[in-house]
Design a protein around this motif. Structure first.
Motif, PDB file in Angstrom:
ATOM      1  N   ASN A  39     -12.273   0.518   2.572  1.00 53.52           N
ATOM      2  CA  ASN A  39     -12.301   1.680   3.452  1.00 53.52           C
ATOM      3  C   ASN A  39     -11.133   1.574   4.415  1.00 53.52           C
ATOM      4  O   ASN A  39     -11.013   0.583   5.143  1.00 53.52           O
ATOM      5  CB  ASN A  39     -13.619   1.735   4.232  1.00 53.52           C
ATOM      6  CG  ASN A  39     -14.785   2.113   3.354  1.00 53.52           C
ATOM      7  OD1 ASN A  39     -14.718   3.071   2.605  1.00 53.52           O
ATOM      8  ND2 ASN A  39     -15.862   1.341   3.431  1.00 53.52           N
ATOM      9  N   VAL A  40     -10.270   2.557   4.419  1.00 53.84           N
ATOM     10  CA  VAL A  40      -9.075   2.544   5.263  1.00 53.84           C
ATOM     11  C   VAL A  40      -9.383   3.370   6.511  1.00 53.84           C
ATOM     12  O   VAL A  40      -9.582   4.578   6.419  1.00 53.84           O
ATOM     13  CB  VAL A  40      -7.856   3.117   4.507  1.00 53.84           C
ATOM     14  CG1 VAL A  40      -6.618   3.074   5.379  1.00 53.84           C
ATOM     15  CG2 VAL A  40      -7.630   2.346   3.212  1.00 53.84           C
ATOM     16  N   GLU A  45      -5.077  -2.573  12.059  1.00 55.45           N
ATOM     17  CA  GLU A  45      -4.007  -3.131  12.893  1.00 55.45           C
ATOM     18  C   GLU A  45      -2.619  -2.688  12.437  1.00 55.45           C
ATOM     19  O   GLU A  45      -1.745  -2.388  13.256  1.00 55.45           O
ATOM     20  CB  GLU A  45      -4.106  -4.659  12.878  1.00 55.45           C
ATOM     21  CG  GLU A  45      -3.194  -5.356  13.851  1.00 55.45           C
ATOM     22  CD  GLU A  45      -3.609  -5.201  15.295  1.00 55.45           C
ATOM     23  OE1 GLU A  45      -2.712  -5.251  16.154  1.00 55.45           O
ATOM     24  OE2 GLU A  45      -4.807  -5.028  15.567  1.00 55.45           O
ATOM     25  N   PHE A  46      -2.404  -2.611  11.137  1.00 57.73           N
ATOM     26  CA  PHE A  46      -1.066  -2.293  10.624  1.00 57.73           C
ATOM     27  C   PHE A  46      -0.612  -0.881  10.968  1.00 57.73           C
ATOM     28  O   PHE A  46       0.578  -0.601  10.977  1.00 57.73           O
ATOM     29  CB  PHE A  46      -0.965  -2.546   9.113  1.00 57.73           C
ATOM     30  CG  PHE A  46      -2.049  -1.923   8.284  1.00 57.73           C
ATOM     31  CD1 PHE A  46      -2.034  -0.581   7.966  1.00 57.73           C
ATOM     32  CD2 PHE A  46      -3.092  -2.709   7.811  1.00 57.73           C
ATOM     33  CE1 PHE A  46      -3.035  -0.017   7.189  1.00 57.73           C
ATOM     34  CE2 PHE A  46      -4.093  -2.155   7.029  1.00 57.73           C
ATOM     35  CZ  PHE A  46      -4.063  -0.795   6.719  1.00 57.73           C
ATOM     36  N   HIS A  50       3.086   1.110  11.497  1.00 58.69           N
ATOM     37  CA  HIS A  50       3.454   1.667  10.176  1.00 58.69           C
ATOM     38  C   HIS A  50       2.691   2.943   9.888  1.00 58.69           C
ATOM     39  O   HIS A  50       1.723   2.917   9.138  1.00 58.69           O
ATOM     40  CB  HIS A  50       3.153   0.635   9.097  1.00 58.69           C
ATOM     41  CG  HIS A  50       3.834   0.895   7.791  1.00 58.69           C
ATOM     42  ND1 HIS A  50       3.291   1.685   6.797  1.00 58.69           N
ATOM     43  CD2 HIS A  50       5.020   0.464   7.310  1.00 58.69           C
ATOM     44  CE1 HIS A  50       4.105   1.707   5.753  1.00 58.69           C
ATOM     45  NE2 HIS A  50       5.157   0.973   6.037  1.00 58.69           N
ATOM     46  N   PHE A  51       2.968   3.994  10.288  1.00 55.87           N
ATOM     47  CA  PHE A  51       3.895   4.405  11.340  1.00 55.87           C
ATOM     48  C   PHE A  51       3.060   5.086  12.408  1.00 55.87           C
ATOM     49  O   PHE A  51       2.177   5.875  12.053  1.00 55.87           O
ATOM     50  CB  PHE A  51       4.935   5.375  10.791  1.00 55.87           C
ATOM     51  CG  PHE A  51       5.662   4.831   9.582  1.00 55.87           C
ATOM     52  CD1 PHE A  51       6.658   3.872   9.723  1.00 55.87           C
ATOM     53  CD2 PHE A  51       5.320   5.245   8.313  1.00 55.87           C
ATOM     54  CE1 PHE A  51       7.328   3.383   8.606  1.00 55.87           C
ATOM     55  CE2 PHE A  51       5.985   4.742   7.196  1.00 55.87           C
ATOM     56  CZ  PHE A  51       6.983   3.819   7.339  1.00 55.87           C
ATOM     57  N   MET A  57      -0.674   3.345   4.932  1.00 54.33           N
ATOM     58  CA  MET A  57      -0.961   1.952   4.580  1.00 54.33           C
ATOM     59  C   MET A  57       0.250   1.367   3.863  1.00 54.33           C
ATOM     60  O   MET A  57       0.733   1.947   2.886  1.00 54.33           O
ATOM     61  CB  MET A  57      -2.199   1.875   3.688  1.00 54.33           C
ATOM     62  CG  MET A  57      -2.639   0.466   3.378  1.00 54.33           C
ATOM     63  SD  MET A  57      -4.203   0.461   2.462  1.00 54.33           S
ATOM     64  CE  MET A  57      -4.498  -1.303   2.356  1.00 54.33           C
ATOM     65  N   PRO A  58       0.765   0.224   4.340  1.00 54.70           N
ATOM     66  CA  PRO A  58       1.928  -0.384   3.686  1.00 54.70           C
ATOM     67  C   PRO A  58       1.650  -0.714   2.217  1.00 54.70           C
ATOM     68  O   PRO A  58       0.572  -1.223   1.872  1.00 54.70           O
ATOM     69  CB  PRO A  58       2.168  -1.663   4.496  1.00 54.70           C
ATOM     70  CG  PRO A  58       1.542  -1.388   5.823  1.00 54.70           C
ATOM     71  CD  PRO A  58       0.352  -0.523   5.531  1.00 54.70           C
TER      72      PRO A  58
END
Length: 147
Positions: A39-40, A45-46, A50-51, A57-58
């Motif tokens: 689950n995004v 934290e990323f 980004h961005f 998601m990278p």
């Protein structure tokens, strides 16, 4: 077979913020496949870097999520038991493709299929999808090592 987060923590060494599989919904040992998801959320934290104005998601983390699903498949195929000191190290990715961004609110569905194993080197065909659309794919290579 299904795995909840406690089962996953018992098999994978990763922890927050690098544990990128929330649940395994199916392990088919006859077909050597696994299906799970991440689950995004907007709280990842990323997304701070980004961005910030257009969170995505990278790709490297999508690959890592697919590799963790593949590692879970390898462990279930190998019948890892509690106290087993083996770990799968990410060793490579081939044929990597990204088709669309993964953004906050998405459920990144993960699928891995065992291809081959030779001398502790395992290969898996992996896919990530959102809402039934493939967003990423790769052939992931993992190396099983005793720690």
């Amino acid at each position: 077979m299904k795995l909840d987060i406690e089962d996953i923590r018992g098999l994978l060494p990763q922890r927050y913020p690098m544990l990128l599989v929330d649940r395994i919904v199916n392990v088919d040992l006859d077909a050597n496949t696994i299906d799970g998801y991440k689950n995004v959320t907007a709280n990842e934290e990323f997304f701070n870097g980004h961005f910030p104005e257009h969170p995505v998601m990278p790709g490297v983390l999508i690959i890592e999520a697919m590799a963790q699903a593949a590692g879970l498949l390898g462990f279930t195929m190998g019948k890892k038991q509690p106290g087993d000191n083996s770990v799968y190290y990410f060793a490579g990715a081939d044929q990597v493709r990204f088709r669309q961004p993964v953004v906050p609110g998405d459920r990144l569905d993960l699928h891995a299929e065992f291809i081959a194993e030779k001398r502790g080197i395992w290969k898996f065909s992996c896919q990530g999808s959102v809402d039934g659309k493939i967003v990423s794919s790769a052939v992931i290579t993992c190396a099983k090592k005793e720690i």
